[in-house]
Scaffold this active site. Structure first.
Site, PDB file in Angstrom:
ATOM      1  N   LYS A 193       1.048  -2.034   0.494  1.00 46.80           N
ATOM      2  CA  LYS A 193      -0.460   0.358  -0.347  1.00 46.80           C
ATOM      3  C   LYS A 193       1.164   1.079   0.137  1.00 46.80           C
ATOM      4  O   LYS A 193       1.467   1.602   0.980  1.00 46.80           O
ATOM      5  CB  LYS A 193      -0.864  -0.010   0.879  1.00 46.80           C
ATOM      6  CG  LYS A 193      -1.660   0.740   1.026  1.00 46.80           C
ATOM      7  CD  LYS A 193      -2.890   1.396   1.996  1.00 46.80           C
ATOM      8  CE  LYS A 193      -2.035   2.311   3.262  1.00 46.80           C
ATOM      9  NZ  LYS A 193      -2.011   3.677   2.917  1.00 46.80           N
ATOM     10  N   GLU A 267      10.377   0.764   9.979  1.00 52.91           N
ATOM     11  CA  GLU A 267      10.889   1.362  10.511  1.00 52.91           C
ATOM     12  C   GLU A 267      10.215   2.687  10.715  1.00 52.91           C
ATOM     13  O   GLU A 267       8.853   3.133   9.582  1.00 52.91           O
ATOM     14  CB  GLU A 267      11.705   1.457   8.704  1.00 52.91           C
ATOM     15  CG  GLU A 267      13.188   2.271   8.667  1.00 52.91           C
ATOM     16  CD  GLU A 267      12.974   3.772   8.335  1.00 52.91           C
ATOM     17  OE1 GLU A 267      12.707   4.577   9.128  1.00 52.91           O
ATOM     18  OE2 GLU A 267      12.817   3.482   7.491  1.00 52.91           O
ATOM     19  N   CYS A 301      13.008   9.955   7.700  1.00 56.51           N
ATOM     20  CA  CYS A 301      12.955  10.245   8.934  1.00 56.51           C
ATOM     21  C   CYS A 301      14.674   9.540   9.262  1.00 56.51           C
ATOM     22  O   CYS A 301      14.685   9.690  10.905  1.00 56.51           O
ATOM     23  CB  CYS A 301      13.154   8.222   8.765  1.00 56.51           C
ATOM     24  SG  CYS A 301      13.114   7.432   7.238  1.00 56.51           S
ATOM     25  N   GLU A 398      10.035  14.418  16.941  1.00 57.24           N
ATOM     26  CA  GLU A 398       9.442  14.178  14.433  1.00 57.24           C
ATOM     27  C   GLU A 398       9.132  15.402  14.031  1.00 57.24           C
ATOM     28  O   GLU A 398       8.070  15.096  13.868  1.00 57.24           O
ATOM     29  CB  GLU A 398       9.745  13.116  14.711  1.00 57.24           C
ATOM     30  CG  GLU A 398      10.190  13.070  13.553  1.00 57.24           C
ATOM     31  CD  GLU A 398      10.355  11.767  12.749  1.00 57.24           C
ATOM     32  OE1 GLU A 398       9.233  11.044  12.907  1.00 57.24           O
ATOM     33  OE2 GLU A 398      11.461  10.856  11.521  1.00 57.24           O
TER      34      GLU A 398
HETATM   35  P1  NAD Z   1       1.011   7.501   9.153  1.00 53.39           P
HETATM   36  O1  NAD Z   1       2.485   6.239  10.286  1.00 53.39           O
HETATM   37  O2  NAD Z   1       0.192   7.858  10.026  1.00 53.39           O
HETATM   38  O3  NAD Z   1       1.464   6.739   7.890  1.00 53.39           O
HETATM   39  C1  NAD Z   1       2.380   6.142   7.030  1.00 53.39           C
HETATM   40  C2  NAD Z   1       1.300   5.236   6.041  1.00 53.39           C
HETATM   41  O4  NAD Z   1       0.820   4.252   6.778  1.00 53.39           O
HETATM   42  C3  NAD Z   1       0.700   5.628   5.180  1.00 53.39           C
HETATM   43  O5  NAD Z   1       0.242   5.083   4.052  1.00 53.39           O
HETATM   44  C4  NAD Z   1      -0.476   5.167   5.961  1.00 53.39           C
HETATM   45  O6  NAD Z   1      -1.851   5.668   5.091  1.00 53.39           O
HETATM   46  C5  NAD Z   1      -0.341   4.197   6.541  1.00 53.39           C
HETATM   47  N1  NAD Z   1      -0.688   3.833   8.106  1.00 53.39           N
HETATM   48  C6  NAD Z   1      -1.524   5.208   8.426  1.00 53.39           C
HETATM   49  N2  NAD Z   1      -2.307   4.318   9.593  1.00 53.39           N
HETATM   50  C7  NAD Z   1      -2.496   3.246   9.784  1.00 53.39           C
HETATM   51  C8  NAD Z   1      -3.074   1.858  10.310  1.00 53.39           C
HETATM   52  N3  NAD Z   1      -3.485   1.646  11.840  1.00 53.39           N
HETATM   53  N4  NAD Z   1      -2.227   1.004  10.038  1.00 53.39           N
HETATM   54  C9  NAD Z   1      -1.451   0.813   8.812  1.00 53.39           C
HETATM   55  N5  NAD Z   1      -1.124   1.301   8.627  1.00 53.39           N
HETATM   56  C10 NAD Z   1      -1.276   2.620   8.744  1.00 53.39           C
HETATM   57  O7  NAD Z   1       2.262   8.450   9.059  1.00 53.39           O
HETATM   58  P2  NAD Z   1       1.909  10.079   8.272  1.00 53.39           P
HETATM   59  O8  NAD Z   1       0.567  10.364   9.318  1.00 53.39           O
HETATM   60  O9  NAD Z   1       1.758  10.244   6.894  1.00 53.39           O
HETATM   61  O10 NAD Z   1       2.550  10.985   9.015  1.00 53.39           O
HETATM   62  C11 NAD Z   1       2.783  11.224  10.153  1.00 53.39           C
HETATM   63  C12 NAD Z   1       4.085  11.261  10.775  1.00 53.39           C
HETATM   64  O11 NAD Z   1       4.779  10.672  10.730  1.00 53.39           O
HETATM   65  C13 NAD Z   1       5.045  12.563   9.536  1.00 53.39           C
HETATM   66  O12 NAD Z   1       5.056  13.715  10.317  1.00 53.39           O
HETATM   67  C14 NAD Z   1       6.501  12.343  10.995  1.00 53.39           C
HETATM   68  O13 NAD Z   1       6.830  12.995  11.814  1.00 53.39           O
HETATM   69  C15 NAD Z   1       6.221  10.431  10.797  1.00 53.39           C
HETATM   70  N6  NAD Z   1       6.849   9.480   9.224  1.00 53.39           N
HETATM   71  C16 NAD Z   1       7.946   9.373   9.140  1.00 53.39           C
HETATM   72  C17 NAD Z   1       8.153   8.612   8.056  1.00 53.39           C
HETATM   73  C18 NAD Z   1       9.249   7.786   8.587  1.00 53.39           C
HETATM   74  O14 NAD Z   1       9.584   7.461   6.750  1.00 53.39           O
HETATM   75  N7  NAD Z   1      10.014   7.459   9.742  1.00 53.39           N
HETATM   76  C19 NAD Z   1       7.312   8.205   7.088  1.00 53.39           C
HETATM   77  C20 NAD Z   1       6.047   8.897   7.295  1.00 53.39           C
HETATM   78  C21 NAD Z   1       5.981   9.892   8.162  1.00 53.39           C
END
Ligand code: NAD
Ligand code: MN
Length: 488
Positions: A193, A267, A301, A398
């Site tokens: 996804k 990660e 990240c 972060e």
């Molecule tokens: P998120 O963790 O919500 O989203 C990452 C992925 O997970 C997306 O594809 C999302 O649709 C999916 N997702 C969301 N809820 C889920 C669940 N309950 N079960 C399975 N998958 C799920 O991150 P975000 O809301 O896009 O960003 C929020 C914060 O997260 C950012 O501000 C940043 O601090 C951090 N972030 C970190 C990374 C990284 O590479 N470590 C990447 C994106 C965001």
């Protein structure tokens, strides 16, 4: 039912237009990629993906829910049992080489779409994201028929089965490559996804995988938001989960998988210290600091979001850093001169702006260059917070934006204590002229990757991953391969 547009793309690089003017074909609508076909969601649900630099819609995309996840997992299971895990390993390798080569041939198109859908500067998508994604497929293609030699003392590893993979919006194509390549090389099949703001390059990759004639069902791509991700992670037919994203969601996934026998790798976030000692080459360090925090708008990240500088060079270093920041161009992601593109989404911009206010309210000194921002789209100036207290939110949290928190240290031990005073442990940087200090510091900084006199350097053969709340498991290299196989 959606079919992908036929691309008439000039793959002869010598005659191709400059990437920022390359014609790309983005369809109005994209389906889910299940069992080798693009199909609409069973519910008919869709969502829009926009260009964050223009706020204009790029395409509507089918949104997968439980029933679609079920269909995709079944397709992946069937492909696993009937074809993929049975193929001679060298043939799996050939398919992966084919994906890698097609990605290189279509590099310009992928780079432009990546920049349009997610906001990153074309220079980065062209020079970093797309070539590294191809490199990842090349690297793991090479392992496919050498798995018996990968882990000395062990039998040839067995695949795990169906992998459910959820990726974020900061490196959409590259994270898809990080997830798919090792899984496929070991003989697993995949349901992946992409993130809701950046589904397009994953769907283009689905087209490419279809064009590469991978057996149907080996790779399934399901766009959607958190609910879709959760449905994939929790589907009983999934044997292994790989997630990259926020620590909050990573913890929720770990909790929900704790009572299952699924394998998982996570990660998650980071708050890396970039440590500059007084003996460092200062101009080089300034470039490394800029790259560390302003690369990809700081949506990284492993970004070097905390600058720890030895007190005796603080004023000189900050003056040079401010001079350099005055030259950074914030603007159109498709302009090859742009250094900092668009913030990925409105909620992310609001999150960053919240921290810009909070940092000042909590007493840190905010500094931004004089540059202007475009009137339209989601943009943010590169920002320094000077004289930060350890308790400041901009030091602790972060932010995932172009915001650097600056602190000082006087002794080596103080530097190490401050660097490790974080719940995260993904990456770090050390700038010094002394080799011995490099080794001493890299051994003490509790982080999965510590760069010395450079930052944000990636290679498919190097493992990447975190300690503490930055996650579990590793991606890349042999460590990353191991996460996708069972060993005896
Ligand atoms: P998120 O963790 O919500 O989203 C990452 C992925 O997970 C997306 O594809 C999302 O649709 C999916 N997702 C969301 N809820 C889920 C669940 N309950 N079960 C399975 N998958 C799920 O991150 P975000 O809301 O896009 O960003 C929020 C914060 O997260 C950012 O501000 C940043 O601090 C951090 N972030 C970190 C990374 C990284 O590479 N470590 C990447 C994106 C965001
Ligand atoms: Mn988008």
């Amino acid at each position: 039912m959606t079919t992908s547009p036929t691309l008439n793309f000039d793959t002869d690089w010598s005659y191709a237009p400059a990437p920022e003017t390359a014609a790309v074909d983005i369809a109005d609508h994209y389906g889910l990629f299940i069992d080798g076909h693009f199909v609409d969601a069973k519910s008919g649900a869709t969502f829009d993906t926009i260009n964050p630099a223009t706020e204009k819609e790029l395409a509507t995309v089918a949104e997968a829910a439980d029933a679609d996840v079920d269909a995709a997992v079944n397709a992946a299971r069937s492909a696993y049992e009937k074809t993929w895990s049975k193929l001679p390993a060298a043939d799996r390798g050939k398919y992966l080489f084919r994906i890698a080569r097609l990605l290189q041939e279509r590099a310009r198109e992928f780079a432009v779409i990546e920049s349009m859908d997610g906001g990153k500067p074309i220079r980065e998508s062209r020079d970093v994201d797309v070539p590294l994604a191809a490199a990842h497929f090349f690297y793991y293609a090479g392992w496919a028929d050498k798995l018996g030699y990968a882990f000395p003392g062990k039998d040839t590893p067995r695949p795990l089965g169906v992998c459910g993979q959820v990726i974020p919006w900061n490196f959409p194509l590259l994270m898809a490559a990080w997830k798919l390549a090792p899984a496929l090389a070991c003989g697993n099949t995949v349901v992946l996804k992409p993130a809701e703001t950046t589904p397009l390059t994953a769907l283009k990759l689905a087209e490419l995988i279809r064009d590469a004639e991978l057996p149907a069902g080996v790779v399934n791509i399901l766009p959607g938001a958190g609910a879709t991700g959760s449905a994939i992670v929790n589907h009983p037919g999934v044997d292994k989960v790989a997630f990259t994203g926020s620590t909050a969601v990573g913890k929720a996934i770990a909790r929900s998988l704790a009572s299952t026998d699924k394998k998982f790798t996570l990660e998650l976030g980071g708050k890396a210290a970039n440590l500059v000692f007084a003996d460092a080459a200062i101009d080089q360090a300034v470039e490394g600091i800029v790259n560390g925090i302003f690369f990809n708008q700081g949506h990284v990240c492993c970004a070097g979001s905390r600058l720890l500088v030895e007190e005796s060079i603080h004023d000189e270093l900050i003056a040079k850093l401010q001079d350099r920041m005055q030259t950074l161009i914030v603007g159109d992601p498709l302009d090859k001169n742009t250094d900092i593109g668009a913030i990925n989404s409105k909620p992310q911009l609001e999150k960053i702006e919240h921290y810009l206010k909070l940092g000042s309210d909590e007493g840190a000194e905010k500094w931004q260059p004089d540059s202007s921002l475009p009137d339209q789209g989601y943009f943010c100036k590169p920002t320094l917070f000077l004289h930060c207290a350890q308790s400041s939110s901009v030091v602790r949290d972060e932010i995932f934006g172009p915001v650097l928190a600056v602190q000082t240290f006087r002794t080596f031990d103080e530097a190490m204590t401050k660097a490790n005073n974080t719940p995260y442990g993904l990456s770090g940087g050390v700038w010094t002229d002394k080799g011995a200090k490099v080794f001493k510091a890299t051994a003490k900084v509790r982080a999965g990757v510590v760069w010395a006199n450079t930052f944000n350097k990636f290679d498919p053969s190097s493992p990447f991953g975190g300690y503490k709340e930055s996650g579990v498991g590793r991606e890349g290299g042999l460590h990353g391969l191991k996460e996708y196989c069972a060993l005896n």
